[in-house]
Design an enzyme around this catalytic site. Structure first.
Site, PDB file in Angstrom:
ATOM      1  CG  ASP A 280       0.539   9.434  -0.220  1.00  0.00           C
ATOM      2  OD1 ASP A 280       0.536   8.306   0.711  1.00  0.00           O
ATOM      3  OD2 ASP A 280      -0.339  10.205   0.339  1.00  0.00           O
TER       4      ASP A 280
ATOM      5  CG  HIS B 191      -1.998  -1.048   1.100  1.00  0.00           C
ATOM      6  ND1 HIS B 191      -3.609  -1.019   1.029  1.00  0.00           N
ATOM      7  CD2 HIS B 191      -2.283  -2.339   2.235  1.00  0.00           C
ATOM      8  CE1 HIS B 191      -4.006  -1.914   0.161  1.00  0.00           C
ATOM      9  NE2 HIS B 191      -3.211  -3.412   1.435  1.00  0.00           N
TER      10      HIS B 191
END
Length: 467
Positions: free
Chosen positions: A362, A155
């Protein structure tokens, strides 16, 4: 159908809480459909690890949790996961700490997960391991004789090879991923970095989605996670959201709201965001008293020194900017160190003319997608998004910026505030189409369909032996 066994660092207890994140909602749905189990750490600390498993069931989802010792938490979670892997994988090699005790604790806790979860797994079960806390878990399952189909999803970003090689025993860590059948990343960039490392550092080969190292071949895919767009859009029109919307708008006194919502983390670019907003106030005095930045930043990982430092830095920076620009009835930054339930957050998003999402790096960033989903179709706000967030690949109609540049951020804020309604609506519609099409269910189904179709390693070896 086969049961799905989800394993993650923490287990999200199922229920009707409006605080449940999109990942928890999606995985809970899959677990209900397959009669599966969610396995992970309870979040509790015990004096002595016993391997006791706490079973629970709520809303049709079974969970199995273990307690960890304080040393486990210090070395595995606060140490290797969040002082070593997290900064390194977010390209902050300057903040990464390499200690043998951290790595030892990380491997010890993964062994404990493997020991506790193995007896729960039946031969036909499909195993889906989540995130960087549990990279070696698949190999530990194989060492215990499990031949199930297994998938792993990362993730967070996958770092470039030149950074990853700074990690002690990096080859061992990466080779453990080849115990899985399918390995997923959010974007082609992270996937390509993984492929590059395997080819250049390990002598592996890449052919399409298949990556081979020695006698082991896995599927490595890009599969961007989404949100439950329909549910979030509905939450934005709920009574709770509307109440929050009215409360926020009344407090603004007709001023335009810029909103940022981020966990208090150095990867989120909060210091750079404050500096970019300060540059906007300097460049555009005509907007003084007409705009407010509300930064919601709930604290996290308070035991880690670098997180204590970022909080102190932001406290001082917010104070300096407010001290320089505030008036008796206007404070340019509202800096809030607390979180809000999902429906209240949706109301805040909907009240904001600008969503400011500017991480330095991110894996995806779901706040950007939540902001889009919460908007009023007849009067949507504008998303300003870091080009270094995984979400920038999908949300091309945001105003994409370099978060390191105060000038770019200042210009983007000015452009967003001046953008005509028709342009705002056209940009929002294009982004909303993407958010709705590749939502959380699409992500889950895209990954699990690959995993369910994967020929398990036992069948593969038997077929090769027969030929």
């Amino acid at each position: 159908m086969s049961r799905l066994i989800v394993i993650s660092n923490r287990v999200s207890r199922p229920g009707k809480s409006s605080n449940q994140g999109g990942l928890a909602v999606a995985l809970s749905q899959a677990l209900r459909e397959s009669r599966g189990i969610w396995v992970g750490w309870s979040g509790e600390v015990t004096d002595h690890f016993t391997g006791h498993i706490g079973f629970a069931e709520a809303d049709g989802v079974k969970t199995a949790t273990i307690d960890l010792e304080e040393q486990d938490v210090d070395e595995y979670y606060n140490g290797y996961a969040n002082k070593t892997l997290w900064p390194l994988f977010h390209f902050r090699i300057d903040l990464a700490e390499y200690e043998r005790d951290f790595e030892g604790g990380y491997n010890r806790v993964n062994q404990r997960f493997a020991d506790c979860a193995s007896p729960l797994i039946e031969p036909e079960d499909i195993i889906w391991v989540q995130d960087y806390h549990l990279i070696p878990l698949g190999q530990m399952f194989r060492d215990r004789g499990l031949k199930n189909r297994m998938g792993f999803f990362l993730h967070i970003p996958w770092p470039p090879t030149r950074l990853l090689v700074s990690l002690p025993h990096h080859t061992k860590l990466v080779s453990s991923l080849f115990a899985y059948d399918v390995v997923g990343f959010h974007t082609e960039e992270w996937l390509e970095s993984f492929r590059h490392y395997v080819e250049k550092e390990m002598g592996g080969t890449v052919k399409g989605d298949y990556v081979t190292l020695g006698d082991r071949t896995i599927q490595a895919i890009a599969c961007p996670i989404g949100i439950n767009a329909q549910a979030f859009a509905q939450a934005a029109t709920s009574e709770t959201a509307q109440k929050m919307h009215r409360q926020v708008r009344a407090s603004l006194q007709d001023r335009a709201l810029i909103v940022g919502v981020d966990r208090l983390d150095y990867s989120k670019g909060l210091e750079e965001r404050f500096n970019g907003y300060a540059r906007f106030l300097k460049d555009h005095p005509e907007y003084h008293r007409k705009v407010v930045l509300a930064q919601i930043a709930p604290p996290s990982r308070g035991e880690v020194e670098s997180y204590q430092q970022i909080r102190a830095t932001l406290d001082a920076l917010a104070g300096r900017i407010n001290g320089q620009y505030s008036d008796v009835d206007w404070t340019p930054i509202r800096y809030v160190n607390q979180g809000y339930p999902r429906d209240q957050l949706a109301g805040i998003y909907r009240a904001a003319r600008i969503g400011l999402v500017t991480p330095l790096r991110d894996g995806m960033n779901l706040v950007a997608k939540e902001y889009v989903a919460a908007q009023d179709p007849d009067d949507p706000g504008v998303l300003i998004l870091s080009r270094f967030a995984g979400a920038a690949i999908q949300l091309k109609d945001a105003l994409l910026i370099n978060p390191y540049s105060p000038e770019e951020m200042s210009d983007a804020i000015s452009r967003a505030l001046d953008m005509p309604l028709e342009k705002r609506k056209a940009r929002w519609r294009a982004m909303m189409d993407s958010v709705e099409t590749q939502d959380i269910s699409w992500w889950r189904e895209a990954f699990t369909s690959r995993l369910m179709a994967a020929q398990d390693k036992t069948q593969l070896s038997e077929a090769e032996t027969a030929s």
